[in-house]
Enzyme design. Structure first.
Site, PDB file in Angstrom:
ATOM      1  N   GLU A  99       0.819  -1.201   0.000  1.00 33.83           N
ATOM      2  CA  GLU A  99       0.000   0.000   0.000  1.00 33.83           C
ATOM      3  C   GLU A  99       0.856   1.256   0.000  1.00 33.83           C
ATOM      4  OE1 GLU A  99      -3.392  -2.227   2.703  1.00 33.83           O
ATOM      5  OE2 GLU A  99      -2.380  -0.446   3.490  1.00 33.83           O
ATOM      6  N   CYS A 126      -1.996  -2.536  14.494  1.00 33.01           N
ATOM      7  CA  CYS A 126      -1.683  -2.354  13.079  1.00 33.01           C
ATOM      8  C   CYS A 126      -2.189  -3.532  12.252  1.00 33.01           C
ATOM      9  CB  CYS A 126      -0.169  -2.206  12.911  1.00 33.01           C
ATOM     10  SG  CYS A 126       0.364  -2.008  11.207  1.00 33.01           S
ATOM     11  N   CYS A 345      -2.447   1.266   7.694  1.00 32.16           N
ATOM     12  CA  CYS A 345      -1.619   0.350   6.908  1.00 32.16           C
ATOM     13  C   CYS A 345      -2.126  -1.086   6.991  1.00 32.16           C
ATOM     14  CB  CYS A 345      -0.179   0.399   7.411  1.00 32.16           C
ATOM     15  SG  CYS A 345       0.598   1.982   7.144  1.00 32.16           S
TER      16      CYS A 345
END
Length: 361
Positions: A99, A126, A345
């Site tokens: 990404e 995350c 993320c």
């Protein structure tokens, strides 16, 4: 099935020099080739007319030139910006996906790029850690992310990237050789796209040996450390890597970084409801940061599906901020970008294995 030739863009510049000189060519040929690959962005050896035909044919027989592509994107518009926060799914030549995000702000447009496919650190807040670590990205794959995002920006908005942060998927300092090589390419003032190293930041979870090494290198990039708690047991609970790199050692390393580089450090602190937002947490952060040459970047948490954390209530975050400011610390507050497009993320890569909507028009 014919075996795919190695991608010459996967080499760092020193590796490219070794590859070219091993063919009996002078080292300056590697510099010429590097410029054609990363400044002219050629996709065929036939186009590199600055080198002789025999060498072009030789290179074509042993190497390929392959480039990453934009696979999908999601956008979130804000009232105060013409350009939306845009999250891209970038597909590498081996079909691995990572990404990258374009983040507009006042007087700047930042590209947040990935340094690894997945991550081995497993920070509990995350999404990237949930996908597992798959491989390091090459310096060429990192520069491709910047070039692709810059092309998108130029085509749709007539603007260019002004800042780069290695803050996407992965831990940059665990892929330090290729990250620094990408930075060298992106800051080469002889190339068509060039950015001052002072406009480039590396974000780390606090990998102490690499911070110590970075402090001794001539690079002028900025360093950001994902702190998220200044209480050791608390930090370990949300960042398992903190067990190997405890806070006292990290603080000592950052102080040495200040001394050797002359540069400040940004301490990134993401507020998590009932996890790291108490008055005691604020006091611990003040104690950790007070003697360092640093600024603190407070950020909101983007809620992630299947992860237990929640954003802090506004009133509590304001009290936390006031505690830091009253202690004389320099603090910036980064507003959440991309909540509606899952800009945290790792989320887009995870979803891409199921279904992604078409790019908005």
């Amino acid at each position: 099935m014919q075996q795919t030739l190695p991608n010459i863009k996967d080499f760092t510049k020193p590796e490219l020099i070794r590859a070219i000189t091993s063919l009996g060519e002078p080292a300056y040929r590697a510099a010429q080739l590097h410029q054609w690959l990363f400044s002219h962005r050629t996709r065929s050896f036939d186009d590199i007319t600055i080198i002789n035909l025999a060498l072009r044919q030789k290179l074509s027989s042993i190497y390929s030139i392959r480039t990453a592509t934009l696979d999908d994107c999601r956008q979130e518009y804000r009232d105060d910006h013409e350009i939306p926060t845009t999250k891209f799914l970038v597909r590498m030549h081996d079909d691995e996906t990572v990404e990258a995000v374009l983040i507009p702000a006042e007087n700047r447009i930042t590209a947040c790029i990935s340094s690894q496919a997945g991550c081995s650190l497993h920070c509990s807040f995350c999404a990237t850690g949930k996908t597992g670590f798959r491989r390091n990205l090459t310096s060429g794959e990192m520069t491709d992310q910047v070039f692709l995002l810059n092309d998108h920006l130029a085509e749709h908005y007539g603007q260019t990237i002004t800042n780069i942060v290695f803050m996407g998927m992965g831990e940059p300092l665990l892929n330090m050789t290729h990250v620094l090589d990408a930075i060298e390419t992106l800051s080469n003032h002889n190339y068509r796209y060039s950015l001052s190293q002072r406009k480039i930041s590396i974000s780390t979870a606090g990998i102490i040996p690499q911070i110590d090494l970075l402090a001794r290198l001539p690079h002028k990039v900025k360093l950001a450390v994902s702190l998220h708690s200044a209480i050791q047991t608390n930090r370990e609970s949300i960042m398992p890597a903190a067990r190997e790199y405890p806070l006292p050692a990290l603080k000592k390393s950052l102080a040495e970084y200040n001394r050797l580089s002359g540069q400040p450090v940004t301490l990134v602190y993401m507020l998590l409801r009932d996890i790291n937002d108490s008055p005691e947490d604020a006091k611990a952060l003040v104690k950790f940061a007070k003697s360092l040459f640093c600024k603190i970047n407070l950020i909101d948490y983007n809620a992630i599906v299947n992860i237990k954390f929640k954003p802090v209530y506004t009133g509590k975050s304001e009290l936390f901020l006031r505690s830091l400011l009253d202690s004389g610390l320099q603090v910036t507050v980064r507003k959440s970008h991309g909540a509606s497009i899952n800009a945290a993320c790792g989320q887009l890569v995870t979803e891409s294995r199921l279904h992604l909507p078409e790019e908005p028009h």
